[in-house]
Design a protein around this motif. Sequence first.
Motif, PDB file in Angstrom:
ATOM      1  N   SER A 170     -16.448  31.034  37.252  1.00  0.00           N
ATOM      2  CA  SER A 170     -15.689  29.781  37.091  1.00  0.00           C
ATOM      3  C   SER A 170     -16.548  28.660  36.533  1.00  0.00           C
ATOM      4  O   SER A 170     -16.201  27.490  36.668  1.00  0.00           O
ATOM      5  N   GLY A 171     -17.685  29.002  35.920  1.00  0.00           N
ATOM      6  CA  GLY A 171     -18.601  27.931  35.514  1.00  0.00           C
ATOM      7  C   GLY A 171     -18.892  27.860  34.034  1.00  0.00           C
ATOM      8  O   GLY A 171     -19.865  27.217  33.639  1.00  0.00           O
ATOM      9  N   ASN A 189     -23.003  45.351  28.945  1.00  0.00           N
ATOM     10  CA  ASN A 189     -22.232  45.165  30.176  1.00  0.00           C
ATOM     11  C   ASN A 189     -22.131  43.675  30.459  1.00  0.00           C
ATOM     12  O   ASN A 189     -23.144  42.969  30.400  1.00  0.00           O
ATOM     13  N   VAL A 190     -20.938  43.203  30.769  1.00  0.00           N
ATOM     14  CA  VAL A 190     -20.728  41.779  31.051  1.00  0.00           C
ATOM     15  C   VAL A 190     -20.000  41.669  32.384  1.00  0.00           C
ATOM     16  O   VAL A 190     -18.946  42.284  32.565  1.00  0.00           O
ATOM     17  N   ILE A 191     -20.581  40.924  33.323  1.00  0.00           N
ATOM     18  CA  ILE A 191     -20.009  40.851  34.672  1.00  0.00           C
ATOM     19  C   ILE A 191     -19.956  39.396  35.140  1.00  0.00           C
ATOM     20  O   ILE A 191     -20.957  38.673  35.089  1.00  0.00           O
ATOM     21  N   GLY A 192     -18.779  38.966  35.576  1.00  0.00           N
ATOM     22  CA  GLY A 192     -18.641  37.628  36.152  1.00  0.00           C
ATOM     23  C   GLY A 192     -19.121  37.648  37.591  1.00  0.00           C
ATOM     24  O   GLY A 192     -18.957  38.645  38.287  1.00  0.00           O
ATOM     25  N   GLY A 195     -20.162  32.846  41.880  1.00  0.00           N
ATOM     26  CA  GLY A 195     -21.265  31.957  42.252  1.00  0.00           C
ATOM     27  C   GLY A 195     -21.635  31.161  41.023  1.00  0.00           C
ATOM     28  O   GLY A 195     -20.956  31.260  39.999  1.00  0.00           O
ATOM     29  N   ASN A 196     -22.720  30.384  41.120  1.00  0.00           N
ATOM     30  CA  ASN A 196     -23.110  29.569  39.970  1.00  0.00           C
ATOM     31  C   ASN A 196     -24.326  30.162  39.266  1.00  0.00           C
ATOM     32  O   ASN A 196     -24.827  31.224  39.629  1.00  0.00           O
ATOM     33  N   PHE A 197     -24.824  29.469  38.238  1.00  0.00           N
ATOM     34  CA  PHE A 197     -25.947  29.993  37.475  1.00  0.00           C
ATOM     35  C   PHE A 197     -27.182  30.219  38.341  1.00  0.00           C
ATOM     36  O   PHE A 197     -27.881  31.224  38.197  1.00  0.00           O
ATOM     37  N   ASP A 198     -27.466  29.264  39.243  1.00  0.00           N
ATOM     38  CA  ASP A 198     -28.659  29.417  40.084  1.00  0.00           C
ATOM     39  C   ASP A 198     -28.587  30.698  40.920  1.00  0.00           C
ATOM     40  O   ASP A 198     -29.586  31.391  41.090  1.00  0.00           O
ATOM     41  N   ASP A 199     -27.382  31.004  41.444  1.00  0.00           N
ATOM     42  CA  ASP A 199     -27.215  32.250  42.209  1.00  0.00           C
ATOM     43  C   ASP A 199     -27.547  33.457  41.320  1.00  0.00           C
ATOM     44  O   ASP A 199     -28.237  34.382  41.740  1.00  0.00           O
ATOM     45  N   ALA A 200     -27.039  33.418  40.094  1.00  0.00           N
ATOM     46  CA  ALA A 200     -27.260  34.544  39.183  1.00  0.00           C
ATOM     47  C   ALA A 200     -28.736  34.667  38.820  1.00  0.00           C
ATOM     48  O   ALA A 200     -29.318  35.758  38.868  1.00  0.00           O
ATOM     49  N   GLN A 201     -29.366  33.530  38.494  1.00  0.00           N
ATOM     50  CA  GLN A 201     -30.761  33.586  38.070  1.00  0.00           C
ATOM     51  C   GLN A 201     -31.678  34.035  39.199  1.00  0.00           C
ATOM     52  O   GLN A 201     -32.593  34.842  39.003  1.00  0.00           O
ATOM     53  N   VAL A 465     -10.072  41.763  25.088  1.00  0.00           N
ATOM     54  CA  VAL A 465     -11.035  41.648  26.191  1.00  0.00           C
ATOM     55  C   VAL A 465     -11.537  43.048  26.538  1.00  0.00           C
ATOM     56  O   VAL A 465     -10.744  43.950  26.805  1.00  0.00           O
ATOM     57  N   LEU A 466     -12.845  43.232  26.532  1.00  0.00           N
ATOM     58  CA  LEU A 466     -13.429  44.548  26.805  1.00  0.00           C
ATOM     59  C   LEU A 466     -14.134  44.605  28.155  1.00  0.00           C
ATOM     60  O   LEU A 466     -14.522  45.662  28.613  1.00  0.00           O
ATOM     61  N   HIS A 467     -14.351  43.440  28.771  1.00  0.00           N
ATOM     62  CA  HIS A 467     -15.096  43.395  30.035  1.00  0.00           C
ATOM     63  C   HIS A 467     -14.341  42.496  31.015  1.00  0.00           C
ATOM     64  O   HIS A 467     -14.070  41.346  30.701  1.00  0.00           O
ATOM     65  N   ASP A 468     -14.027  43.039  32.206  1.00  0.00           N
ATOM     66  CA  ASP A 468     -13.315  42.178  33.163  1.00  0.00           C
ATOM     67  C   ASP A 468     -13.856  42.342  34.583  1.00  0.00           C
ATOM     68  O   ASP A 468     -13.222  42.006  35.562  1.00  0.00           O
ATOM     69  N   ARG A 469     -15.069  42.874  34.699  1.00  0.00           N
ATOM     70  CA  ARG A 469     -15.611  43.115  36.026  1.00  0.00           C
ATOM     71  C   ARG A 469     -16.130  41.818  36.657  1.00  0.00           C
ATOM     72  O   ARG A 469     -16.722  40.992  35.983  1.00  0.00           O
ATOM     73  N   VAL A 470     -15.877  41.674  37.978  1.00  0.00           N
ATOM     74  CA  VAL A 470     -16.356  40.497  38.703  1.00  0.00           C
ATOM     75  C   VAL A 470     -17.039  40.998  39.964  1.00  0.00           C
ATOM     76  O   VAL A 470     -16.584  41.967  40.572  1.00  0.00           O
TER      77      VAL A 470
END
Length: 487
Positions: A170-171, A189-192, A195-201, A465-470
């Motif tokens: 959502s960011g 591979n693309v995955i949502g 969380g926010n960017f800091d969580d991902a990083q 859309v080819l990637h919808d994984r969250v």
Amino acid sequence: MKITYHSTRNSELTASASEAILKGIAPDGGLYVPDQIPKLKLSFEKLARMDYAHVAYEVMKLFFTDFTEEELMYCIKGAYNTEKFDTEDITTLVDADGAYYLELFHGSTIAFKDMALSILPYLMTTSAKKCGSKEEIVILTATSGDTGKAALAGFADVPGTSIVVFYPKSGVSRVQEKQMVTQKGKNVNVIGIKGNFDDAQTAVKNIFTDPELAERMKAAGYRFSSANSINIGRLIPQVAYYVYAYTRLCPQKINFVVPTGNFGNILAAYYACKMGIPVNKLICASNRNKVLFDFFETGVYDRNREFYLTPSPSMDILISSNLERLVAEIAGDKTAELMQQLKTEGKYEITAEMKEKLGLFVGGYAEDAEMAEAISSLYNKEGYIIDTHTAVASAVYNKYRKETGDNTCTVIASTASPYKFTRAVLNAIDSKYDSKEDFELFDDLNKLSNVAIPKAIKDIISAPVLHDRVCEKDGLMAEVERIYLNK
Ligand SMILES: *Cc1c(COP(=O)(O)O)cnc(C)c1O
């Protein structure tokens, strides 16, 4: 002169340039830094007569000293050409309202990330060859919106590599998300993440430095690397455009204003300065997430604060990874301790002595309304339309100029095409666009700006859309295991 690299947290953990590029991050979680910043060899007059690719070569050869001329030229020619960029200059300087906008968004994904990510796959595969690495390189990337697409475009179907991008579900802007989820390629591979960017990083950094996982990956024939600006192979190519910009404007002194999130782009400007570019001030522009502004004001870096989603999502960051490289210069052996405090307490404070060494930097920030005002006033004065990130820098610069009266020649890093943030940009100009969506507004932006709709936009409008994984924000490791270790 040979340059070696070492971890910001331990000067004994060393690597050659190609090893540092291939690893992405030092084994202790620190970032690789060069043991010194080399000085430019050629005169500004000579550099001023060179095209972008040759300036880039003159900069990069001084840092990547274990690459041969042939290897480095192969990388540069593969990246900076008119197949990948829509202008012969690669980057363009636009004179508007008393400053120069350095347009860094003419690459294939219309954000400045292309400046480095168009070359990183070449540097990475060349490094793997040089180091005799046989494993497939798995690029793990956390993105605040623009790195993801630029890395996907760079690594898609590159033999010997594959890539996983995690983005805050959502960011990011609608255009940013559509760009990523429509990416083609057998190795992407693309995955949502929820969380926010800091969580991902943070999760990605932990995956990188998990020795047990690295062992299992190795047994399966893989090794991790990074396409984030923690990779020195991202940072050094960015130094080139500051040198290039200066040599188009020299001989006067110069200010650079950089809209900042992870502190990579402005650190590249700092490296350019240390190479010999005469810089007056480096102005670090933040949005409402003004953790860097506070750091330059007070010497305290404190991420314990509310996180805001803003119209400049690529700067919605509270842990600016590359600041560690600057801190390492002023804090030396103390760096590991400060970074440990950041990890456990969420904050650290530098000493007055250390702070004194930061005199080149000025911090500034702009609220969302000031950012919008910068877009509309520049449009009304000059008919020139900038994106929401560049507008943060523009607003900060206007305030700085008013407060200080500093009239030094100033270059503002223009980091994305306004087409990437169409709705927010047009909304700043006229509220009548408020009720529409990004994807309904490309023609309006085209009419107002007289800038053709970029290919990057045309390509995604009707793409499937080819990637919808969250996944959950603590589920990144499991995703990696699922993809590579058949779990
Ligand atoms: C990534 C990004 C930034 C921030 O750059 P950092 O190197 O992370 O400081 C600013 N603007 C845009 C458009 C970006 O994509």
